[in-house]
Design a protein around this motif. Structure first.
Motif, PDB file in Angstrom:
ATOM      1  N   ILE A   1      44.565  36.999  33.008  1.00  0.00           N
ATOM      2  CA  ILE A   1      45.393  35.765  32.818  1.00  0.00           C
ATOM      3  C   ILE A   1      46.801  36.174  33.102  1.00  0.00           C
ATOM      4  O   ILE A   1      47.597  37.158  32.658  1.00  0.00           O
ATOM      5  N   PRO A   2      47.306  35.826  34.442  1.00  0.00           N
ATOM      6  CA  PRO A   2      48.650  36.107  34.981  1.00  0.00           C
ATOM      7  C   PRO A   2      49.867  35.449  34.088  1.00  0.00           C
ATOM      8  O   PRO A   2      49.494  34.655  33.045  1.00  0.00           O
ATOM      9  N   SER A   3      50.826  35.744  34.290  1.00  0.00           N
ATOM     10  CA  SER A   3      52.231  34.956  33.685  1.00  0.00           C
ATOM     11  C   SER A   3      52.113  33.448  33.790  1.00  0.00           C
ATOM     12  O   SER A   3      51.718  32.847  34.870  1.00  0.00           O
ATOM     13  N   LEU A   4      52.626  32.662  32.936  1.00  0.00           N
ATOM     14  CA  LEU A   4      52.709  31.362  32.816  1.00  0.00           C
ATOM     15  C   LEU A   4      54.083  30.932  32.935  1.00  0.00           C
ATOM     16  O   LEU A   4      55.133  31.638  32.808  1.00  0.00           O
ATOM     17  N   ASP A   5      54.144  29.522  33.481  1.00  0.00           N
ATOM     18  CA  ASP A   5      55.480  28.858  33.634  1.00  0.00           C
ATOM     19  C   ASP A   5      56.280  28.988  32.302  1.00  0.00           C
ATOM     20  O   ASP A   5      55.683  28.920  31.108  1.00  0.00           O
ATOM     21  N   LYS A   6      57.536  29.376  32.204  1.00  0.00           N
ATOM     22  CA  LYS A   6      58.465  29.507  31.221  1.00  0.00           C
ATOM     23  C   LYS A   6      58.650  28.143  30.332  1.00  0.00           C
ATOM     24  O   LYS A   6      58.977  28.340  29.214  1.00  0.00           O
ATOM     25  N   ASN A   7      58.267  27.200  30.888  1.00  0.00           N
ATOM     26  CA  ASN A   7      58.063  25.866  30.027  1.00  0.00           C
ATOM     27  C   ASN A   7      56.611  25.769  29.313  1.00  0.00           C
ATOM     28  O   ASN A   7      55.793  25.286  29.934  1.00  0.00           O
ATOM     29  N   PHE A   8      56.873  26.674  28.488  1.00  0.00           N
ATOM     30  CA  PHE A   8      55.573  26.938  27.722  1.00  0.00           C
ATOM     31  C   PHE A   8      54.323  25.651  27.565  1.00  0.00           C
ATOM     32  O   PHE A   8      53.190  25.411  27.606  1.00  0.00           O
TER      33      PHE A   8
END
Length: 325
Positions: free
Chosen positions: A77-84
């Motif tokens: 799972i890569p990084s997710l958008d900061k607006n979680f």
């Protein structure tokens, strides 16, 4: 042959963790082929749509639809958008698929803020998990049942791996290469991609934030007093008396609001100030120690090492701007 799925979440944020994972695993496969072995993994990018845009449309990834993959052995799972919260809503079906695959025996590795998607499934409740230090407060509030380890680069528990953040994901990928291939292949990949192996902690990279995203006015006033009186050691009893609350109530409220006890908070504020002085000034360790209110060099070194993972002198040697130049 095993199957590796690298997820491409909707509203993707970090293309580098997707491409980096793909390239290193591909190179590990090639290394095995060059030594007369069959490639270990079939590698596939998968998401909820066939076109996912990154960096305001500058790049587009064309993953396979995740619904077409019925069985996989390892999922990244890569990084997710900061607006979680909105990001989790967009990727709810990915979370459901993750849960299904884990129950079927797949192992899962999350990179950086990809831990939010992993945690939303409940698979890391009562387990250890790491994420980028900058997202730690948000993570704790959203997932209080997860044992967050902000100091660790990698956690490994029950077939679930997590990673601290940013480009330290390379260390997680090397860790997985060694686990699934062998040590020799991991060393080879570390040399090809020039990754320093065996990094254990993200503590030296942590920048302590003042943790004021709460509604407790008394605690916020206490935080301000601690930060404005950096050179002094403020007794917690005195702080509580000054703010007209009992010591027990003060400790409880402070811990609830910030995630630290008053003593821990004071230590973190002082160490963060010491780090900046060691980075930017010509002061020696003893001068810095006195400037942040410590008189006992052993106590200062012990606290500094516990919070940063290295001694003050070592930190200055590595990060002081004049020494680096």
């Amino acid at each position: 042959m095993k199957h590796l799925t690298i997820l491409v979440p909707a509203g993707g944020l970090n293309l580098s963790s997707i491409v980096g994972s793909y390239k290193i695993f591909s190179r590990a496969n090639l290394y095995w082929q060059q030594h007369g072995k069959k490639p270990l993994f079939t590698i596939q990018l998968a998401g909820l749509s066939k076109n996912v845009k990154f960096h305001d449309g500058l790049f587009t990834v064309h993953p396979t639809l995740v619904t077409t993959i019925s069985k996989t052995h390892l999922i990244i799972i890569p990084s997710l958008d900061k607006n979680f919260q909105p990001a989790l809503e967009k990727n709810k079906k990915l979370g459901e698929w993750l849960t299904q695959q884990y129950k079927r025996g797949a192992e899962i590795a999350s990179i950086c803020t990809g831990a939010f998607l992993l945690a939303s499934t409940g698979l890391v409740d009562d387990k250890s998990c790491s994420t980028h230090w900058i997202a730690a407060d948000a993570f704790r509030k959203m997932f209080p049942n997860v044992h967050l380890c902000t100091d660790k680069i990698i956690t490994d528990e029950h077939g679930i791996y997590t990673n601290g953040g940013a480009f330290s994901f390379l260390n997680l990928v090397l860790y997985l290469i060694e686990k699934y291939y062998d040590k020799e292949t991991a060393i080879y990949c570390s040399k090809v991609f020039q990754i320093e192996p065996d990094r254990q902690s993200q503590s030296p990279f942590t920048i302590f934030a003042s943790q004021k995203n709460h509604d407790d006015a008394v605690v916020r006033e206490a935080q301000d007093l601690i930060e404005k009186n950096l050179h002094d050691k403020l007794a917690v009893d005195s702080l509580a008396t000054r703010l007209a609350v009992s010591r027990r109530n003060f400790d409880r409220r402070f811990m609830k609001a910030t995630g630290n006890t008053p003593v821990e908070y004071q230590q973190r504020v002082k160490v963060e100030a010491a780090k900046k002085m060691l980075e930017l000034s010509r002061k020696n360790v003893s001068e810095v120690m006195f400037d942040v209110g410590y008189a006992d060099s052993k106590a200062f070194r012990d606290v500094f090492r516990r919070l940063t993972g290295m001694a003050p002198a070592e930190y200055k040697m590595r990060y002081n701007r004049e020494r680096v130049v």
